[in-house]
Design an enzyme around this catalytic site. Structure first.
Site, PDB file in Angstrom:
ATOM      1  N   LYS A 164       0.867  -1.194   0.000  1.00 52.56           N
ATOM      2  CA  LYS A 164       0.000   0.000   0.000  1.00 52.56           C
ATOM      3  C   LYS A 164       0.896   1.233   0.000  1.00 52.56           C
ATOM      4  O   LYS A 164       2.048   1.160   0.398  1.00 52.56           O
ATOM      5  CB  LYS A 164      -0.912  -0.003   1.225  1.00 52.56           C
ATOM      6  CG  LYS A 164      -1.996  -1.062   1.158  1.00 52.56           C
ATOM      7  CD  LYS A 164      -2.974  -0.893   2.304  1.00 52.56           C
ATOM      8  CE  LYS A 164      -4.059  -1.960   2.270  1.00 52.56           C
ATOM      9  NZ  LYS A 164      -4.971  -1.820   3.413  1.00 52.56           N
ATOM     10  N   HIS A 167       2.048   6.580   2.936  1.00 57.13           N
ATOM     11  CA  HIS A 167       1.360   7.875   2.900  1.00 57.13           C
ATOM     12  C   HIS A 167       1.953   8.885   3.890  1.00 57.13           C
ATOM     13  O   HIS A 167       2.915   8.612   4.595  1.00 57.13           O
ATOM     14  CB  HIS A 167      -0.143   7.702   3.095  1.00 57.13           C
ATOM     15  CG  HIS A 167      -0.525   7.096   4.412  1.00 57.13           C
ATOM     16  ND1 HIS A 167      -0.299   7.735   5.606  1.00 57.13           N
ATOM     17  CD2 HIS A 167      -1.123   5.913   4.728  1.00 57.13           C
ATOM     18  CE1 HIS A 167      -0.744   6.977   6.588  1.00 57.13           C
ATOM     19  NE2 HIS A 167      -1.237   5.864   6.089  1.00 57.13           N
ATOM     20  N   HIS A 170       2.678   7.958   7.463  1.00 56.65           N
ATOM     21  CA  HIS A 170       3.884   7.160   7.656  1.00 56.65           C
ATOM     22  C   HIS A 170       5.132   8.044   7.580  1.00 56.65           C
ATOM     23  O   HIS A 170       6.099   7.821   8.285  1.00 56.65           O
ATOM     24  CB  HIS A 170       3.982   6.057   6.588  1.00 56.65           C
ATOM     25  CG  HIS A 170       2.878   5.052   6.680  1.00 56.65           C
ATOM     26  ND1 HIS A 170       2.079   4.726   5.609  1.00 56.65           N
ATOM     27  CD2 HIS A 170       2.414   4.323   7.722  1.00 56.65           C
ATOM     28  CE1 HIS A 170       1.187   3.834   5.991  1.00 56.65           C
ATOM     29  NE2 HIS A 170       1.366   3.571   7.264  1.00 56.65           N
TER      30      HIS A 170
END
Length: 632
Positions: A164, A167, A170
């Site tokens: 994933k 983003h 993070h």
């Protein structure tokens, strides 16, 4: 410091450290000043010096070097402003380290005498170098007995989900967590940096199906993170289309039982069941995806000066451990059955507003699947058993406030309040408007590449300087990383901020590139002066008497206190604010404190001053996780 102490009768470095808690003159020159000031004020006020010492605070340069609020001394009967005036008058005129204090309302401001300060601080910084500002006594279990060992802290941060996007949340967790790990290391703690990956769940069943259908071994080896993400997006599109098709057929009255039984969603569930049942082939494929992703992440983290001691993850918590935890919670009456599911009814367990705020989280679904909370409870207690930590910090976005409050409260209700008290959630606000030039998918590599490219464009605008840079692309990359990190750390953690590439890559204002420029400029003075470390150490520091020189030294003296204060605030902006203040004071001094071209002894003294400033700037930047550049 010993020479400084000799100027005051009865003052000694070792006695001061013994007498006052958290007094470490060997690492912090201002601690010796504080100890001496507490000794004098003890005689002037009649108050116990152990009350006075912690009440002496450092302050902004224009207000003094130390300040004392008279109410902090807990005296009754007299007005505090009158006490301040009385004590200022009683303060000895001829003290070797302090001028007479200034009373302002109920505050007493203290200015140090400049020559002893300059003569003690500059050589201390030159001698301690990269260690100046660090105080490894703070991380000892017993500062008076180092053989008892260091305290141990786990900092859990970054924690992306495999396949994933990495983003904005993070990114912030990575920057803040890396800084906190550095901070506790500088304070002498044994630090374990842990990355708790999102690496388990039905989505990995879906990913395995996607790889079987569309996977490319070459693409996986070259860029696993992007390839797995592309597969994940593609299989999710397939699944959405399939669900639409099934819904249409169902609405048309067709039998869809077989379609549902063999749907991608159902296949993914069955595949993940094989993983939880420890099927060798299924686990081997999952492990390959995980290991390849970690190898790629490590390269990216290295660009941010970040390393992890352990890559943990949701996969490390076994079904057995979660089953046991579920049973223990039932036995202790912490969770109860509700329509086939299990939940924790906090309003019934915890009295008052606190219980209501904690709500009623599910810990197990109707189908028996354990939820994140159960997994995190098992993981937390497992970590404590394995590492016997003294403190554990979770660096996670503010959206997880409730989840972590619930987690810590359940640990407490299970009878482990001592463990719950060791845990802390360091939260942070959101980044708005973060996207790459090529779209909104936000992998960390994309962000760093974009900002590095932008920085390269900015550097090319000054052709003369650009020609002098040895490796412009590497320098642009370092400056780009500094841009991102400084913008992130400039405000309080809890504040949201807008990702602004134009502002962050500018050399104007308090930005990463400006901070790097300030370090490069003071580094270039050292190169031009061409003096050895021995010449600087042997300089005549009494020549540093100009106001600009003295103000630099006064600010440098505050660096160890700034680091210690940051341990309390746990805010990177505490360090960053100090560093920008230092760059501004330095910038305004260059015209007044010329090095090259000055008389030889004066040149050595001024260069020693600027080398001390370069040392502190570099130490502060490395503490934040930045890589100081010497040329740009």
């Amino acid at each position: 410091m010993e020479q400084l102490a000799k100027q005051v009768e009865g003052l000694s470095v070792s006695d001061s450290a013994e007498k006052y808690p958290n007094c470490y003159p060997a690492t912090n020159p201002f601690d010796l000043y504080r100890a001496h000031l507490a000794n004098i004020l003890g005689e002037v006020t009649g108050v116990d010096t152990k009350i006075i010492y912690p009440s002496i605070q450092w302050t902004q340069l224009e207000k003094g070097d130390f300040v004392l609020a008279t109410p902090a001394l807990r005296l009754k009967g007299k007005k505090f402003d009158e006490l301040a005036k009385e004590w200022a008058e009683k303060f000895p005129e001829s003290d070797p380290l302090f001028q007479k204090p200034v009373a302002s309302g109920y505050f007493l401001s203290f200015f140090v005498r400049t020559e002893p300060l300059v003569k003690s601080v500059v050589p201390t910084i030159l001698a301690r170098g990269a260690d100046f500002g660090s105080n490894t006594f703070l991380g000892l279990r017993d500062p008076k007995d180092p053989s008892q060992g260091k305290k141990r802290i786990i900092v859990e941060f970054s924690s992306p989900n495999i396949a994933k996007p990495f983003h904005a949340g993070h990114l912030r967790s990575t920057i803040i967590g890396g800084f906190l790990a550095n901070l506790y290391e500088a304070a002498g703690w044994e630090v374990m940096r842990m990355n708790y990956l999102g690496d388990w769940g039905k989505q990995y069943g879906l990913l395995a199906l996607a790889f079987e259908k569309y996977g490319d071994e070459e693409a996986l080896a070259k860029d696993p993170i992007n390839h797995l993400f592309q597969l994940y997006v593609r299989i999710n599109n397939d699944m959405s289309a399939e669900k639409e098709e099934i819904t249409k057929k169902k609405d048309a009255g067709e039998d869809v039982m077989e379609l549902e039984a063999n749907s991608l969603d159902e296949q993914a569930r069955r595949y993940f069941k094989k993983m939880t049942d420890r099927d060798e082939a299924a686990l081997a494929q999952w492990k390959r995806f995980r290991d390849l992703s970690i190898v790629r992440y490590k390269k990216t983290y290295a660009r941010l000066n970040i390393k992890f001691d352990e890559y943990s993850g949701e996969s490390q918590v076994t079904e057995d451990a979660m089953d046991k935890m579920g049973k223990l919670m039932e036995e202790k009456g912490i969770c109860k059955e509700d329509n086939g599911a299990m939940l924790v009814d906090f309003p019934a367990l915890v009295p008052g507003k606190e219980g209501k705020r904690l709500e009623k989280p599910l810990v197990r679904k109707k189908d028996g699947t354990a939820l994140y909370l159960t997994r995190d409870i098992s993981e937390l207690l497992g970590r404590h058993e394995k590492y016997k930590f003294d403190k554990m910090i979770y660096v996670v976005a503010v959206q997880q406030d409730l989840h972590l409050r619930q987690l810590f409260k359940i640990i407490e209700l299970l009878g482990f309040k001592d463990i719950a008290d060791k845990c802390q959630h360091i939260n942070f606000g959101m980044v708005k408007g973060m996207s790459t030039r090529k779209g909104t998918v936000k992998f960390l590599d994309d962000i760093l590449r974009d900002v590095g490219d932008k920085m390269h464009e900015v550097m090319k605008k000054n052709e003369t300087k650009y020609q002098q840079v040895e490796d412009p692309e590497q320098t642009a990359d370092t400056l780009g990383i500094s841009s991102v990190m400084v913008q992130d750390m400039a405000g309080k953690r809890i504040n949201d901020y807008t990702f602004n590439m134009e502002a962050m890559t500018s050399f104007e204002g308090d930005t990463g590139p400006y901070l790097q420029y300030a370090h490069a400029r003071v580094s270039s003075i050292r190169r031009k002066a061409n003096l050895t470390d021995e010449e600087l150490a042997g300089a005549d520091f009494s020549l540093l008497s100009e106001a600009h020189a003295v103000n630099i030294v006064r600010l440098l003296s505050q660096w160890p206190d700034t680091v210690q204060n940051t341990l309390r605030t746990q805010e990177p902006c505490t360090v960053l604010s100090y560093l920008f203040k230092m760059t501004h004071v330095l910038s305004s001094s260059y015209d007044h404190l010329q090095v090259v071209g000055s008389e030889r002894e004066l040149m050595k003294a001024r260069m020693a001053l600027y080398e001390s400033a370069r040392t502190v700037l570099g130490n502060g930047m490395r503490l934040l996780g930045l890589n100081p550049v010497n040329r740009m």
